[in-house]
Design a protein around this motif. Sequence first.
Motif, PDB file in Angstrom:
ATOM      1  N   LYS A  17      -5.591 -11.422  94.996  1.00 47.35           N
ATOM      2  CA  LYS A  17      -5.781 -10.849  93.535  1.00 47.35           C
ATOM      3  C   LYS A  17      -4.276 -10.667  92.921  1.00 47.35           C
ATOM      4  O   LYS A  17      -3.778  -9.591  93.794  1.00 47.35           O
ATOM      5  N   ILE A  18      -3.839 -11.476  92.404  1.00 42.30           N
ATOM      6  CA  ILE A  18      -2.487 -11.283  91.698  1.00 42.30           C
ATOM      7  C   ILE A  18      -2.558 -10.779  90.373  1.00 42.30           C
ATOM      8  O   ILE A  18      -3.117 -11.452  89.521  1.00 42.30           O
ATOM      9  N   THR A  19      -1.649  -9.943  89.798  1.00 42.48           N
ATOM     10  CA  THR A  19      -1.624  -9.365  88.536  1.00 42.48           C
ATOM     11  C   THR A  19      -0.458 -10.134  87.999  1.00 42.48           C
ATOM     12  O   THR A  19       0.641 -10.459  88.515  1.00 42.48           O
ATOM     13  N   VAL A  20      -0.551 -10.428  86.637  1.00 43.80           N
ATOM     14  CA  VAL A  20       0.608 -10.877  85.846  1.00 43.80           C
ATOM     15  C   VAL A  20       1.056  -9.870  84.839  1.00 43.80           C
ATOM     16  O   VAL A  20       0.153  -9.154  84.174  1.00 43.80           O
ATOM     17  N   ASN A  21       2.393  -9.518  84.862  1.00 44.74           N
ATOM     18  CA  ASN A  21       2.871  -8.643  84.119  1.00 44.74           C
ATOM     19  C   ASN A  21       3.869  -9.352  83.204  1.00 44.74           C
ATOM     20  O   ASN A  21       4.699 -10.090  83.437  1.00 44.74           O
ATOM     21  N   LEU A  22       3.670  -9.043  81.563  1.00 40.48           N
ATOM     22  CA  LEU A  22       4.497  -9.751  80.639  1.00 40.48           C
ATOM     23  C   LEU A  22       5.614  -8.554  80.366  1.00 40.48           C
ATOM     24  O   LEU A  22       5.463  -7.604  79.735  1.00 40.48           O
ATOM     25  N   ILE A  23       6.939  -9.216  80.426  1.00 37.75           N
ATOM     26  CA  ILE A  23       8.113  -8.357  79.936  1.00 37.75           C
ATOM     27  C   ILE A  23       8.836  -8.774  78.964  1.00 37.75           C
ATOM     28  O   ILE A  23       9.251 -10.012  78.895  1.00 37.75           O
ATOM     29  N   TRP A  24       8.421  -8.180  77.572  1.00 37.35           N
ATOM     30  CA  TRP A  24       8.958  -8.871  76.508  1.00 37.35           C
ATOM     31  C   TRP A  24      10.427  -8.249  75.983  1.00 37.35           C
ATOM     32  O   TRP A  24      10.348  -7.172  75.632  1.00 37.35           O
ATOM     33  N   TYR A  25      11.164  -9.412  75.898  1.00 35.68           N
ATOM     34  CA  TYR A  25      12.746  -8.665  75.910  1.00 35.68           C
ATOM     35  C   TYR A  25      13.091  -9.357  74.577  1.00 35.68           C
ATOM     36  O   TYR A  25      13.298 -10.358  74.334  1.00 35.68           O
ATOM     37  N   GLY A  26      13.397  -8.417  73.485  1.00 35.35           N
ATOM     38  CA  GLY A  26      13.594  -8.582  72.357  1.00 35.35           C
ATOM     39  C   GLY A  26      12.521  -8.386  71.164  1.00 35.35           C
ATOM     40  O   GLY A  26      11.393  -8.074  71.615  1.00 35.35           O
ATOM     41  N   ASN A  27      12.859  -9.167  70.021  1.00 31.44           N
ATOM     42  CA  ASN A  27      11.936  -9.066  69.139  1.00 31.44           C
ATOM     43  C   ASN A  27      10.731 -10.008  68.816  1.00 31.44           C
ATOM     44  O   ASN A  27      10.962 -11.095  68.809  1.00 31.44           O
ATOM     45  N   PHE A  28       9.540  -9.731  69.244  1.00 29.64           N
ATOM     46  CA  PHE A  28       8.291 -10.500  69.144  1.00 29.64           C
ATOM     47  C   PHE A  28       7.238  -9.800  68.399  1.00 29.64           C
ATOM     48  O   PHE A  28       7.045  -8.552  68.473  1.00 29.64           O
ATOM     49  N   LYS A  29       6.671 -10.588  67.465  1.00 32.50           N
ATOM     50  CA  LYS A  29       5.743 -10.125  66.661  1.00 32.50           C
ATOM     51  C   LYS A  29       4.385  -9.796  67.557  1.00 32.50           C
ATOM     52  O   LYS A  29       4.328 -10.649  68.248  1.00 32.50           O
ATOM     53  N   PRO A  30       3.376  -8.937  67.226  1.00 33.62           N
ATOM     54  CA  PRO A  30       2.130  -9.063  67.839  1.00 33.62           C
ATOM     55  C   PRO A  30       1.464 -10.210  67.817  1.00 33.62           C
ATOM     56  O   PRO A  30       0.907 -10.378  68.777  1.00 33.62           O
ATOM     57  N   SER A  31       1.633 -10.695  66.819  1.00 36.29           N
ATOM     58  CA  SER A  31       0.715 -11.987  66.909  1.00 36.29           C
ATOM     59  C   SER A  31       1.298 -13.133  67.846  1.00 36.29           C
ATOM     60  O   SER A  31       0.606 -14.072  68.333  1.00 36.29           O
ATOM     61  N   GLU A  32       2.754 -13.148  68.158  1.00 28.72           N
ATOM     62  CA  GLU A  32       3.368 -14.046  68.858  1.00 28.72           C
ATOM     63  C   GLU A  32       3.156 -13.596  70.311  1.00 28.72           C
ATOM     64  O   GLU A  32       2.828 -14.394  71.245  1.00 28.72           O
TER      65      GLU A  32
END
Length: 319
Positions: free
Chosen positions: A50-65
């Motif tokens: 069981k592997i989890t995926v973590n998303l690290i958003w760096y900079g400006n991303f809209k919630p829809s993106e």
Amino acid sequence: MASFVAQSVLKLFLVISMFQISLAGRKLSEVVQDQPQLLTYHNGPLLSGKITVNLIWYGNFKPSERAIVSDFVTSLSSTAPPRNNQPSVAQWWKTTDKYYHLTSKKSSLSLSLERQILDENYSLGKSLKNKQIVELASKGDKKNAINVVLTASDVAVEGFCMSRCGTHGSALGSTSGHIKANKYSKFAYIWVGNSQTQCPGQCAWPFHQPIYGPQTAPMIAPNNNVGLDGMVINLASLFAGTVTNPFGNGYYQGQAEAPLEASSACPGIYGKGAYPGYAGNLLVDATSGASYNAIGDNGRKYLLPAMYDPSTSSCSTLV
């Protein structure tokens, strides 16, 4: 370590490597090959359990993106039945199961979306080196995890647009868990950049006119976002490479410093009939005219690259 090196026919796809930091990268040149290379198993571990995926958003991303990418990640392990018998993201991902069936341990993998970490203030600036990508990836879990760093369109990353569109690798992590390589415990990471303002012709084809090769008209992006739909293409390829060759000694062909992996072995192919400058025969949304080949969670449409099928020794497409 690997990267997709630019060639004269069509630039999109490459693999660059950085020993013990970057294993493989989504390169700039995608050249359709009639005969895929055979991938060899080098006796190393695959990601399993069981592997989890973590998303690290760096900079400006809209919630829809952010939703475009998070829906893609959850779609990989979705158990929902296909809509109207159309191909699904989960169906595309099941090709990776065949790699596990070929190993002596015959292990399995289960992915799930865990955390989303926002760094909207550019804590490391807007020009990043490879070591800073690893630093950002370390913000995610370090045990049984794939940490995905996604950089905004105004962030410059070492090698971005010059030799690669993204990369995957590993870094030292927890001392326990499923992700292990030799004597060292490591976590896997992926980096993908938003190319919309920097190099869409290189890293977001076929949704943008290519810089090199045959000049066919760009296709309409299924989520109406050239940058994010291009990121999904690169992320999909890197996910496939990450789970089947996480530490540089799994499945690949060629030199370890520049390997062809599960998806990069099938460059430029998205549907049957693909040739240089043409992605293949794809599905087209009747309303928007967008091209796609897979349905994901929330009815979202995606374009995913071909994947090498080890059971048939050929590149497999959904359509």
